[in-house]
Design a protein around this motif. Structure first.
Motif, PDB file in Angstrom:
ATOM      1  N   ASN A  14      70.296  58.162  80.700  1.00  0.00           N
ATOM      2  CA  ASN A  14      69.108  58.768  79.229  1.00  0.00           C
ATOM      3  C   ASN A  14      68.318  57.922  79.464  1.00  0.00           C
ATOM      4  OD1 ASN A  14      70.895  60.835  78.417  1.00  0.00           O
ATOM      5  ND2 ASN A  14      72.143  59.570  77.557  1.00  0.00           N
ATOM      6  N   HIS A  28      62.724  64.804  82.950  1.00  0.00           N
ATOM      7  CA  HIS A  28      62.834  66.351  82.979  1.00  0.00           C
ATOM      8  C   HIS A  28      63.259  66.097  84.368  1.00  0.00           C
ATOM      9  CE1 HIS A  28      61.120  65.923  79.012  1.00  0.00           C
ATOM     10  NE2 HIS A  28      62.049  66.920  78.213  1.00  0.00           N
ATOM     11  N   HIS A  33      65.950  69.126  85.047  1.00  0.00           N
ATOM     12  CA  HIS A  33      65.712  70.090  84.051  1.00  0.00           C
ATOM     13  C   HIS A  33      64.761  70.652  84.871  1.00  0.00           C
ATOM     14  CE1 HIS A  33      68.325  70.043  80.740  1.00  0.00           C
ATOM     15  NE2 HIS A  33      68.358  69.117  80.531  1.00  0.00           N
ATOM     16  N   ASP A  36      61.765  72.795  83.025  1.00  0.00           N
ATOM     17  CA  ASP A  36      60.846  72.313  81.785  1.00  0.00           C
ATOM     18  C   ASP A  36      60.330  70.850  82.777  1.00  0.00           C
ATOM     19  OD1 ASP A  36      62.381  73.465  80.336  1.00  0.00           O
ATOM     20  OD2 ASP A  36      63.786  72.432  79.438  1.00  0.00           O
ATOM     21  N   SER A  78      61.621  63.043  74.731  1.00  0.00           N
ATOM     22  CA  SER A  78      62.723  64.583  74.622  1.00  0.00           C
ATOM     23  C   SER A  78      63.701  64.645  75.795  1.00  0.00           C
ATOM     24  CB  SER A  78      61.358  65.792  75.175  1.00  0.00           C
ATOM     25  OG  SER A  78      61.751  66.737  75.178  1.00  0.00           O
ATOM     26  N   SER A  81      66.775  62.425  74.879  1.00  0.00           N
ATOM     27  CA  SER A  81      67.879  63.543  73.936  1.00  0.00           C
ATOM     28  C   SER A  81      68.517  64.623  75.102  1.00  0.00           C
ATOM     29  CB  SER A  81      67.160  63.834  72.563  1.00  0.00           C
ATOM     30  OG  SER A  81      66.206  64.726  73.001  1.00  0.00           O
ATOM     31  N   ALA A  82      68.047  64.678  76.144  1.00  0.00           N
ATOM     32  CA  ALA A  82      67.949  65.715  77.023  1.00  0.00           C
ATOM     33  C   ALA A  82      69.444  65.859  77.467  1.00  0.00           C
ATOM     34  CB  ALA A  82      67.283  66.592  77.964  1.00  0.00           C
TER      35      ALA A  82
END
Length: 118
Positions: A14, A28, A33, A36, A78, A81-82
């Protein structure tokens, strides 16, 4: 070299994703991800530059500092916390799947199945 790999396994992914978000979208991508991440890299950063430049006339250039700083901070949060999708894409980690055991020199044994009687 093994010590480096062992130390890297204990790193908080993180925090690394938040640090990589200095380039918005890279965090991301690090957490797998892809839609995104590429969307933020291409569309989001382009839109942020346009908005900051457009507001620069009304704010005497202050938006050239404030808008990118807020953008990077929000994207870093973002990315932090993803949920981490590392290992969730089997086509990226083909060496970890059962069908590849025949190709390894020292294959891992398949896990034993637990049979419950009830």
């Amino acid at each position: 070299m093994k010590e480096l790999f062992d130390a890297w396994k204990g790193v908080d992914r993180n925090k690394i994703a938040a640090l990589l978000s200095v380039l918005p979208g890279a965090g991301h991508l690090y957490k797998h991800h892809y839609i995104d991440g590429f969307g933020i890299l291409i569309v989001g950063n382009s839109l942020m530059i346009f908005v900051a430049a457009w507001l620069a006339f009304a704010t005497l250039g202050l938006s050239l500092i404030v808008v990118p700083a807020m953008w990077v901070a929000s994207i870093a949060y973002s990315a932090y916390s993803a949920p981490d999708q590392h290992g969730a894409h089997p086509w990226l980690h083909v060496w970890e799947h059962r069908w590849t055991h025949g190709f390894r020199s020292n294959p891992k044994p398949a896990p034993a199945k637990v049979v419950r009687k009830g």
